[in-house]
Design an enzyme around this catalytic site. Structure first.
Site, PDB file in Angstrom:
ATOM      1  N   ARG A 148       9.557  14.781 -14.775  1.00  0.00           N
ATOM      2  CA  ARG A 148      10.558  14.533 -13.732  1.00  0.00           C
ATOM      3  C   ARG A 148      10.084  15.024 -12.370  1.00  0.00           C
ATOM      4  NH1 ARG A 148      15.983  13.907 -16.635  1.00  0.00           N
ATOM      5  NH2 ARG A 148      17.044  13.984 -14.654  1.00  0.00           N
ATOM      6  N   TYR A 151       9.744  12.973  -9.009  1.00  0.00           N
ATOM      7  CA  TYR A 151      11.007  12.733  -8.299  1.00  0.00           C
ATOM      8  C   TYR A 151      11.526  14.041  -7.690  1.00  0.00           C
ATOM      9  CZ  TYR A 151      15.867  11.063  -7.683  1.00  0.00           C
ATOM     10  OH  TYR A 151      17.105  10.706  -7.179  1.00  0.00           O
ATOM     11  N   LYS A 155      11.430  14.861  -3.727  1.00  0.00           N
ATOM     12  CA  LYS A 155      12.678  15.024  -2.964  1.00  0.00           C
ATOM     13  C   LYS A 155      12.735  16.407  -2.310  1.00  0.00           C
ATOM     14  CE  LYS A 155      15.140  11.185  -3.710  1.00  0.00           C
ATOM     15  NZ  LYS A 155      15.722  10.362  -2.667  1.00  0.00           N
ATOM     16  N   ARG A 192      20.139   4.533 -16.656  1.00  0.00           N
ATOM     17  CA  ARG A 192      21.039   5.665 -16.417  1.00  0.00           C
ATOM     18  C   ARG A 192      22.197   5.598 -17.401  1.00  0.00           C
ATOM     19  NH1 ARG A 192      21.047   6.074  -9.864  1.00  0.00           N
ATOM     20  NH2 ARG A 192      20.445   3.895  -9.944  1.00  0.00           N
ATOM     21  N   VAL A 193      22.815   6.760 -17.608  1.00  0.00           N
ATOM     22  CA  VAL A 193      23.709   6.871 -18.750  1.00  0.00           C
ATOM     23  C   VAL A 193      24.951   5.981 -18.622  1.00  0.00           C
ATOM     24  CG1 VAL A 193      24.942   8.942 -17.903  1.00  0.00           C
ATOM     25  CG2 VAL A 193      24.703   8.535 -20.352  1.00  0.00           C
ATOM     26  N   ARG A 217      27.215  16.198 -17.230  1.00  0.00           N
ATOM     27  CA  ARG A 217      26.995  15.670 -15.886  1.00  0.00           C
ATOM     28  C   ARG A 217      28.375  15.507 -15.247  1.00  0.00           C
ATOM     29  NH1 ARG A 217      22.583  16.642 -17.428  1.00  0.00           N
ATOM     30  NH2 ARG A 217      20.657  15.447 -17.193  1.00  0.00           N
TER      31      ARG A 217
HETATM   32  P1  NAD Z   1      18.300   2.303  -6.595  1.00  0.00           P
HETATM   33  O1  NAD Z   1      17.054   2.369  -7.428  1.00  0.00           O
HETATM   34  O2  NAD Z   1      19.337   1.304  -6.960  1.00  0.00           O
HETATM   35  O3  NAD Z   1      17.950   2.090  -5.059  1.00  0.00           O
HETATM   36  C1  NAD Z   1      16.765   2.509  -4.456  1.00  0.00           C
HETATM   37  C2  NAD Z   1      16.278   1.390  -3.542  1.00  0.00           C
HETATM   38  O4  NAD Z   1      15.082   1.833  -2.892  1.00  0.00           O
HETATM   39  C3  NAD Z   1      15.930   0.115  -4.300  1.00  0.00           C
HETATM   40  O5  NAD Z   1      16.518  -0.994  -3.653  1.00  0.00           O
HETATM   41  C4  NAD Z   1      14.411   0.067  -4.256  1.00  0.00           C
HETATM   42  O6  NAD Z   1      13.899  -1.240  -4.326  1.00  0.00           O
HETATM   43  C5  NAD Z   1      14.135   0.757  -2.931  1.00  0.00           C
HETATM   44  N1  NAD Z   1      12.791   1.352  -2.830  1.00  0.00           N
HETATM   45  C6  NAD Z   1      12.136   2.101  -3.755  1.00  0.00           C
HETATM   46  N2  NAD Z   1      10.931   2.456  -3.295  1.00  0.00           N
HETATM   47  C7  NAD Z   1      10.814   1.924  -2.035  1.00  0.00           C
HETATM   48  C8  NAD Z   1       9.799   1.918  -1.054  1.00  0.00           C
HETATM   49  N3  NAD Z   1       8.643   2.558  -1.250  1.00  0.00           N
HETATM   50  N4  NAD Z   1      10.020   1.261   0.100  1.00  0.00           N
HETATM   51  C9  NAD Z   1      11.182   0.593   0.315  1.00  0.00           C
HETATM   52  N5  NAD Z   1      12.188   0.550  -0.585  1.00  0.00           N
HETATM   53  C10 NAD Z   1      11.993   1.208  -1.738  1.00  0.00           C
HETATM   54  O7  NAD Z   1      18.914   3.781  -6.598  1.00  0.00           O
HETATM   55  P2  NAD Z   1      20.278   4.346  -5.971  1.00  0.00           P
HETATM   56  O8  NAD Z   1      21.054   4.915  -7.059  1.00  0.00           O
HETATM   57  O9  NAD Z   1      20.878   3.350  -5.058  1.00  0.00           O
HETATM   58  O10 NAD Z   1      19.700   5.564  -5.120  1.00  0.00           O
HETATM   59  C11 NAD Z   1      19.570   5.522  -3.701  1.00  0.00           C
HETATM   60  C12 NAD Z   1      19.102   6.866  -3.193  1.00  0.00           C
HETATM   61  O11 NAD Z   1      20.047   7.880  -3.555  1.00  0.00           O
HETATM   62  C13 NAD Z   1      17.759   7.307  -3.762  1.00  0.00           C
HETATM   63  O12 NAD Z   1      17.010   7.937  -2.745  1.00  0.00           O
HETATM   64  C14 NAD Z   1      18.140   8.290  -4.830  1.00  0.00           C
HETATM   65  O13 NAD Z   1      17.126   9.246  -5.028  1.00  0.00           O
HETATM   66  C15 NAD Z   1      19.399   8.913  -4.247  1.00  0.00           C
HETATM   67  N6  NAD Z   1      20.261   9.458  -5.310  1.00  0.00           N
HETATM   68  C16 NAD Z   1      21.008   8.632  -6.102  1.00  0.00           C
HETATM   69  C17 NAD Z   1      21.798   9.178  -7.109  1.00  0.00           C
HETATM   70  C18 NAD Z   1      22.662   8.332  -8.003  1.00  0.00           C
HETATM   71  O14 NAD Z   1      23.297   8.875  -8.905  1.00  0.00           O
HETATM   72  N7  NAD Z   1      22.772   7.050  -7.804  1.00  0.00           N
HETATM   73  C19 NAD Z   1      21.801  10.561  -7.323  1.00  0.00           C
HETATM   74  C20 NAD Z   1      21.007  11.365  -6.518  1.00  0.00           C
HETATM   75  C21 NAD Z   1      20.252  10.805  -5.493  1.00  0.00           C
HETATM   76  N1  UDP Z   2      21.503   9.834 -21.496  1.00  0.00           N
HETATM   77  C1  UDP Z   2      21.955   9.495 -22.782  1.00  0.00           C
HETATM   78  N2  UDP Z   2      21.825   8.199 -23.182  1.00  0.00           N
HETATM   79  C2  UDP Z   2      21.325   7.220 -22.383  1.00  0.00           C
HETATM   80  C3  UDP Z   2      20.883   7.566 -21.080  1.00  0.00           C
HETATM   81  C4  UDP Z   2      20.980   8.881 -20.681  1.00  0.00           C
HETATM   82  O1  UDP Z   2      22.444  10.353 -23.528  1.00  0.00           O
HETATM   83  O2  UDP Z   2      21.269   6.069 -22.844  1.00  0.00           O
HETATM   84  C5  UDP Z   2      21.651  11.235 -21.035  1.00  0.00           C
HETATM   85  C6  UDP Z   2      20.415  11.834 -20.411  1.00  0.00           C
HETATM   86  O3  UDP Z   2      19.597  12.416 -21.404  1.00  0.00           O
HETATM   87  C7  UDP Z   2      20.999  12.864 -19.468  1.00  0.00           C
HETATM   88  C8  UDP Z   2      22.336  12.242 -19.038  1.00  0.00           C
HETATM   89  O4  UDP Z   2      22.621  11.236 -20.006  1.00  0.00           O
HETATM   90  O5  UDP Z   2      21.278  14.069 -20.153  1.00  0.00           O
HETATM   91  C9  UDP Z   2      22.285  11.621 -17.650  1.00  0.00           C
HETATM   92  O6  UDP Z   2      21.158  10.773 -17.593  1.00  0.00           O
HETATM   93  P1  UDP Z   2      20.833   9.859 -16.318  1.00  0.00           P
HETATM   94  O7  UDP Z   2      19.483   9.268 -16.558  1.00  0.00           O
HETATM   95  O8  UDP Z   2      21.953   8.942 -16.048  1.00  0.00           O
HETATM   96  O9  UDP Z   2      20.788  10.866 -15.087  1.00  0.00           O
HETATM   97  P2  UDP Z   2      20.057  12.279 -14.817  1.00  0.00           P
HETATM   98  O10 UDP Z   2      19.477  12.814 -16.093  1.00  0.00           O
HETATM   99  O11 UDP Z   2      19.023  11.964 -13.805  1.00  0.00           O
HETATM  100  O12 UDP Z   2      21.168  13.115 -14.327  1.00  0.00           O
END
Ligand code: NAD
Ligand code: UDP
Ligand code: UDP
Length: 319
Positions: A148, A151, A155, A192-193, A217
């Site tokens: 992990r 990422y 970040k 994602r879950v 979560r």
């Molecule tokens: P997502 O994967 O749907 O969106 C990410 C977007 O970034 C995609 O459209 C992808 O094509 C684009 N991308 C990736 N690499 C790129 C690059 N090198 N240049 C240009 N575009 C690029 O994910 P999301 O859930 O919409 O997440 C958006 C942001 O929020 C991310 O930075 C993610 O780390 C952050 N974030 C999301 C969550 C969540 O739960 N959704 C939680 C924590 C942080």
């Molecule tokens: N998870 C699960 N089944 C799935 C996908 C994810 O039990 O099919 C679990 C995963 O191991 C984690 C939690 O759900 O403990 C959230 O996972 P996700 O990938 O959505 O987000 P993150 O781990 O990045 O918070």
């Protein structure tokens, strides 16, 4: 060029064709801003912004943020980065480059334009936390060499860059630590879950619980999250963050599975798979700072948000 927050702005959203980015673009367009959506379509796609393509205030540009970008804008939301473990682990070197080189390029752009810039950071900066719930002053417990790390450390380094541009170049920065967010336009194969459980339940396939399902979560609905993101961007210059934005209601993965089964009236059975490496055992945001500084807190209950999300996936699976 200074951000004039009461006026209509030209706003850059990187990662704008992704899950969160597409919702943000929609809200900004509705408010009358001009939006430049930049995306390399790695995990996002044109379908997410299809409804905006004919709007003259919306512009879509295919571009990878690891390369320099010369455009003219007033504000930058930097969301580009794959967010789901299966996607960010697919090409881990590119993931770190996206976070780090992407941040350098967007900060360089913000510096040249004197534009305000918001970073979509993550609760992953806390790693597998021993402080619960997580407050912004907790430094985290991140494995620097695990699967992990591309990422998490990417970040974390992006946050470092944001604060160094703030200290060194007096940039107006906003660092937002996003906790697990769900809603319509999550990719069905995103891994994602929430999307996994809903898609599995709707197909009456086994629900895959990783580990024993006791890990927790806290899930925030996308509309609440985007509201918090905008409030942070529009907040007083002195507010830099980092600031947690998420929903503090915490659930085990077993509880989530049971709720999804109930809401979909599914016949799916649970199946237990091994827990991925470095999977955090618990996660819950302390949002006191967001409440105090932004007057923000989430409003949408998990059950209500799940109903919207289930309706979206039901429709998607029919097409
Ligand atoms: P997502 O994967 O749907 O969106 C990410 C977007 O970034 C995609 O459209 C992808 O094509 C684009 N991308 C990736 N690499 C790129 C690059 N090198 N240049 C240009 N575009 C690029 O994910 P999301 O859930 O919409 O997440 C958006 C942001 O929020 C991310 O930075 C993610 O780390 C952050 N974030 C999301 C969550 C969540 O739960 N959704 C939680 C924590 C942080
Ligand atoms: N998870 C699960 N089944 C799935 C996908 C994810 O039990 O099919 C679990 C995963 O191991 C984690 C939690 O759900 O403990 C959230 O996972 P996700 O990938 O959505 O987000 P993150 O781990 O990045 O918070
Ligand atoms: N950059 C960009 N667009 C701009 C200005 C800069 O993409 O409008 C990129 C450029 O590639 C540079 C990086 O941002 O390498 C960092 O810029 P900065 O001015 O901070 O540093 P320097 O140019 O001195 O390396």
């Amino acid at each position: 060029m200074t951000s004039s927050l009461n006026m209509k702005n030209k706003i850059l959203v990187t990662g704008g064709a992704g899950f969160l980015g597409s919702h943000l673009c929609g809200v900004l367009i509705k408010e009358g801003h001009d939006v430049l959506c930049v995306d390399n379509f790695f995990t996002g796609n044109k379908d997410n912004v299809n409804h905006l393509l004919l709007n003259p205030k919306f512009e879509l540009m295919r571009h990878d943020v690891t390369f320099p970008l010369y455009v003219e804008v007033d504000q930058i939301y930097n969301l580009a980065c794959p967010a789901s473990p299966i996607h960010y682990q697919h090409d881990p070197v590119q993931t770190t480059k996206t976070s780090v080189h992407g941040a350098i390029n967007m900060l360089g752009l913000a510096k040249r334009l004197n534009a305000r810039i918001l970073q979509a950071s993550t609760s992953e900066v806390y790693g597998d936390p021993e402080v619960h719930p997580q407050t912004e002053d907790y430094w985290g417990r991140v494995n620097p060499i695990g699967i992990r790390s591309c990422y998490d450390e990417g970040k974390r380094c992006a946050e470092t860059l944001f604060f160094d541009y703030w200290r060194q170049h007096q940039l107006e920065i906003k660092v937002m630590r996003i906790f697990n967010t769900y809603g319509p336009r999550m990719h069905p194969n995103d891994g994602r879950v929430v999307s996994n459980f809903i898609v599995q339940a709707l197909k009456n396939e086994s629900i895959t619980i990783y580990g024993d399902g006791s890990q927790t979560r806290s899930f925030c609905y996308v509309d609440d999250l985007i509201g918090g993101m905008k409030k942070l961007m529009e907040s007083d210059k002195a507010i830099t963050g980092p600031i947690n934005i998420g929903n503090p209601n915490e659930f085990t993965m077993l509880e989530l599975a049971e709720l999804v089964l109930k809401l979909t009236s599914s016949h799916s059975k649970l199946t237990f798979k091994s827990l991925p490496e470095d999977d955090p055992k618990q996660r819950q945001p302390d949002i006191s700072l967001a409440k105090a500084k932004l007057d923000w807190e989430p409003k949408i209950k998990l059950e209500d948000g799940l109903k919207e999300t289930i309706a979206y996936f039901r429709k998607l699976l029919q097409t």
